[in-house]
Write a protein that holds these residues in place. Structure first.
Motif, PDB file in Angstrom:
ATOM      1  N   PRO A  18       0.791  -1.378   0.060  1.00  0.00           N
ATOM      2  CA  PRO A  18      -0.037   0.200  -0.064  1.00  0.00           C
ATOM      3  C   PRO A  18       0.868   1.192  -0.003  1.00  0.00           C
ATOM      4  O   PRO A  18       1.967   1.087  -0.031  1.00  0.00           O
ATOM      5  CB  PRO A  18      -0.915  -0.261   1.364  1.00  0.00           C
ATOM      6  CG  PRO A  18       0.112  -0.861   2.190  1.00  0.00           C
ATOM      7  CD  PRO A  18       0.837  -1.899   1.187  1.00  0.00           C
ATOM      8  N   ASP A  20       2.722   4.662   1.560  1.00  0.00           N
ATOM      9  CA  ASP A  20       3.538   4.798   2.871  1.00  0.00           C
ATOM     10  C   ASP A  20       2.679   5.022   3.698  1.00  0.00           C
ATOM     11  O   ASP A  20       1.611   5.574   3.807  1.00  0.00           O
ATOM     12  CB  ASP A  20       4.396   6.161   2.453  1.00  0.00           C
ATOM     13  CG  ASP A  20       5.786   5.839   1.695  1.00  0.00           C
ATOM     14  OD1 ASP A  20       5.995   4.751   1.344  1.00  0.00           O
ATOM     15  OD2 ASP A  20       6.448   6.717   1.418  1.00  0.00           O
ATOM     16  N   PHE A  21       3.027   4.528   5.103  1.00  0.00           N
ATOM     17  CA  PHE A  21       2.317   4.611   6.256  1.00  0.00           C
ATOM     18  C   PHE A  21       3.485   5.021   7.388  1.00  0.00           C
ATOM     19  O   PHE A  21       3.486   4.459   8.407  1.00  0.00           O
ATOM     20  CB  PHE A  21       1.761   3.277   6.614  1.00  0.00           C
ATOM     21  CG  PHE A  21       0.615   3.425   7.627  1.00  0.00           C
ATOM     22  CD1 PHE A  21      -0.610   4.260   7.501  1.00  0.00           C
ATOM     23  CD2 PHE A  21       0.717   2.706   8.765  1.00  0.00           C
ATOM     24  CE1 PHE A  21      -1.336   4.268   8.182  1.00  0.00           C
ATOM     25  CE2 PHE A  21      -0.688   2.751   9.695  1.00  0.00           C
ATOM     26  CZ  PHE A  21      -1.431   3.743   9.468  1.00  0.00           C
ATOM     27  N   ASN A  22       4.234   6.166   6.834  1.00  0.00           N
ATOM     28  CA  ASN A  22       5.294   6.570   7.993  1.00  0.00           C
ATOM     29  C   ASN A  22       5.129   7.911   8.222  1.00  0.00           C
ATOM     30  O   ASN A  22       6.275   8.658   8.626  1.00  0.00           O
ATOM     31  CB  ASN A  22       6.398   6.299   7.312  1.00  0.00           C
ATOM     32  CG  ASN A  22       7.076   4.813   7.139  1.00  0.00           C
ATOM     33  OD1 ASN A  22       6.703   4.176   8.209  1.00  0.00           O
ATOM     34  ND2 ASN A  22       7.617   4.562   6.281  1.00  0.00           N
ATOM     35  N   ALA A  23       3.938   8.561   7.929  1.00  0.00           N
ATOM     36  CA  ALA A  23       4.044  10.085   8.152  1.00  0.00           C
ATOM     37  C   ALA A  23       4.194  10.401   9.618  1.00  0.00           C
ATOM     38  O   ALA A  23       3.925   9.840  10.600  1.00  0.00           O
ATOM     39  CB  ALA A  23       2.526  10.556   8.000  1.00  0.00           C
ATOM     40  N   GLN A  25       6.507  10.422  11.509  1.00  0.00           N
ATOM     41  CA  GLN A  25       7.469   9.630  12.535  1.00  0.00           C
ATOM     42  C   GLN A  25       8.888   9.757  12.612  1.00  0.00           C
ATOM     43  O   GLN A  25       9.478  10.237  11.647  1.00  0.00           O
ATOM     44  CB  GLN A  25       7.199   8.044  11.854  1.00  0.00           C
ATOM     45  CG  GLN A  25       5.851   7.251  12.355  1.00  0.00           C
ATOM     46  CD  GLN A  25       5.978   5.945  11.982  1.00  0.00           C
ATOM     47  OE1 GLN A  25       5.409   5.455  11.188  1.00  0.00           O
ATOM     48  NE2 GLN A  25       6.541   5.079  13.068  1.00  0.00           N
ATOM     49  N   ASN A 220      10.596   3.131  13.786  1.00  0.00           N
ATOM     50  CA  ASN A 220      10.599   2.000  12.766  1.00  0.00           C
ATOM     51  C   ASN A 220      12.190   1.372  12.983  1.00  0.00           C
ATOM     52  O   ASN A 220      13.101   2.324  12.864  1.00  0.00           O
ATOM     53  CB  ASN A 220      10.342   2.211  11.348  1.00  0.00           C
ATOM     54  CG  ASN A 220       8.681   2.450  11.198  1.00  0.00           C
ATOM     55  OD1 ASN A 220       7.999   1.831  12.026  1.00  0.00           O
ATOM     56  ND2 ASN A 220       8.449   3.175  10.351  1.00  0.00           N
ATOM     57  N   GLY A 236       6.118  -0.272   6.638  1.00  0.00           N
ATOM     58  CA  GLY A 236       5.693   1.163   6.555  1.00  0.00           C
ATOM     59  C   GLY A 236       6.008   1.862   5.270  1.00  0.00           C
ATOM     60  O   GLY A 236       5.019   2.579   5.023  1.00  0.00           O
ATOM     61  N   ASP A 237       7.122   1.372   4.574  1.00  0.00           N
ATOM     62  CA  ASP A 237       7.405   1.715   3.348  1.00  0.00           C
ATOM     63  C   ASP A 237       6.366   1.524   2.148  1.00  0.00           C
ATOM     64  O   ASP A 237       6.279   0.282   2.187  1.00  0.00           O
ATOM     65  CB  ASP A 237       8.810   1.853   2.765  1.00  0.00           C
ATOM     66  CG  ASP A 237       9.970   2.556   3.789  1.00  0.00           C
ATOM     67  OD1 ASP A 237       9.358   3.560   4.437  1.00  0.00           O
ATOM     68  OD2 ASP A 237      11.215   2.088   4.012  1.00  0.00           O
ATOM     69  N   GLY A 238       5.940   2.412   1.419  1.00  0.00           N
ATOM     70  CA  GLY A 238       5.269   2.083   0.426  1.00  0.00           C
ATOM     71  C   GLY A 238       6.169   1.799  -0.968  1.00  0.00           C
ATOM     72  O   GLY A 238       7.423   1.708  -0.900  1.00  0.00           O
TER      73      GLY A 238
END
Length: 265
Positions: A18, A20-23, A25, A220, A236-238
């Motif tokens: 998906p 990125d899910f690292n906003a 952080q 992470n 976490g990385d897209g």
């Protein structure tokens, strides 16, 4: 998402990535294996106080002369089998604590903390020939604990009725380098405790140490092997621009059929 870095995936069924899910952080924390470090022992460091009552009495004397006591302790993370472990000291086969101690009244916070880390963990003799004093990378302050009175209880907040706390303990993240020599006093043990052992285990480790998995969950991790290769990551990385899904490679023989299967003709 996967814990295996994109360049190391060997599965013929790669994960769907998906966005990125690292906003918002903090930067990733690089963690090295136990085997990268050298461990030794040094002279005994006896406890300053023979009992808890004596320790609290000394705290009372410190407060009367210097005000609130300042204490710093460090979280040092390494890994085994790509699982994060926390380095901590065990005293008298019972009491667990993080490396660090209270600061001397005349010392600044960071430099005083480095001095305390040296006292606990810096090597001596031949082991310490290539090590310099104060070579610690002090990271973020992860939590603060307050002692409202001359008693054993500490809290992660200042109680409403307290205007003059007696001690503040800060817990910092210490970024370990790729290699380092650590020496521990003979009367202490240096343990590597996995995060899952600490989680919700206040009965054994107390509220401060059992909270470490919570306060580290914002990071992470990148787990690095002895050769410096990243072998595991926190997902976490897209997908990155230009990324190609892993494809089967022919190591010996004609790869024509495989090119057709991979759609690369």
């Amino acid at each position: 998402m996967s814990t295996i870095p994109a360049g190391s995936i060997q599965s013929g069924n790669p994960p769907i990535l998906p966005l990125d899910f690292n906003a918002n952080q903090p930067p990733k924390v690089r963690v090295y294996p136990f085997s990268n470090y050298t461990f030794g022992v040094k002279e005994t460091q006896p406890e300053e106080d023979p009992s808890v009552i004596a320790r609290l009495k000394r705290l009372e004397e410190h407060f009367a002369e210097h005000g609130m006591r300042r204490t710093c302790e460090g979280i040092l993370v390494c890994h085994e089998h790509n699982q994060p472990h926390i380095l901590m000291l065990q005293i008298a086969n019972a009491f667990f604590k993080l490396p660090g101690d209270y600061l001397r009244p005349e010392d600044g916070e960071i430099q005083g903390f480095k001095t305390r880390l040296d006292e606990r963990l810096a090597p001596v003799g031949r082991l310490g020939e290539d090590e310099k004093d104060g070579e610690w990378e002090i990271g973020e302050c992860l939590s603060q604990w307050w002692r409202p009175n001359f008693e054993t209880f500490m809290y992660p907040f200042v109680p409403a009725h307290v205007t003059r706390p007696k001690e503040c303990k800060k817990i910092y993240l210490i970024h370990l380098p790729k290699n380092k020599v650590l020496s521990v006093p003979k009367n202490m043990k240096l343990l590597a405790v996995p995060l899952f052992e600490l989680y919700e285990n206040s009965g054994r480790y107390g509220p401060q140490l059992s909270a470490i998995p919570h306060i580290l969950s914002r990071y992470n991790f990148e787990f690095v092997d002895e050769d410096g290769k990243v072998v595991k990551v926190t997902p976490g990385d897209g997908p990155k621009a230009g990324d190609q899904p892993p494809k089967t490679k022919v190591l010996v023989g004609d790869d024509t059929d495989m090119k057709e299967e991979n759609g690369t003709n």
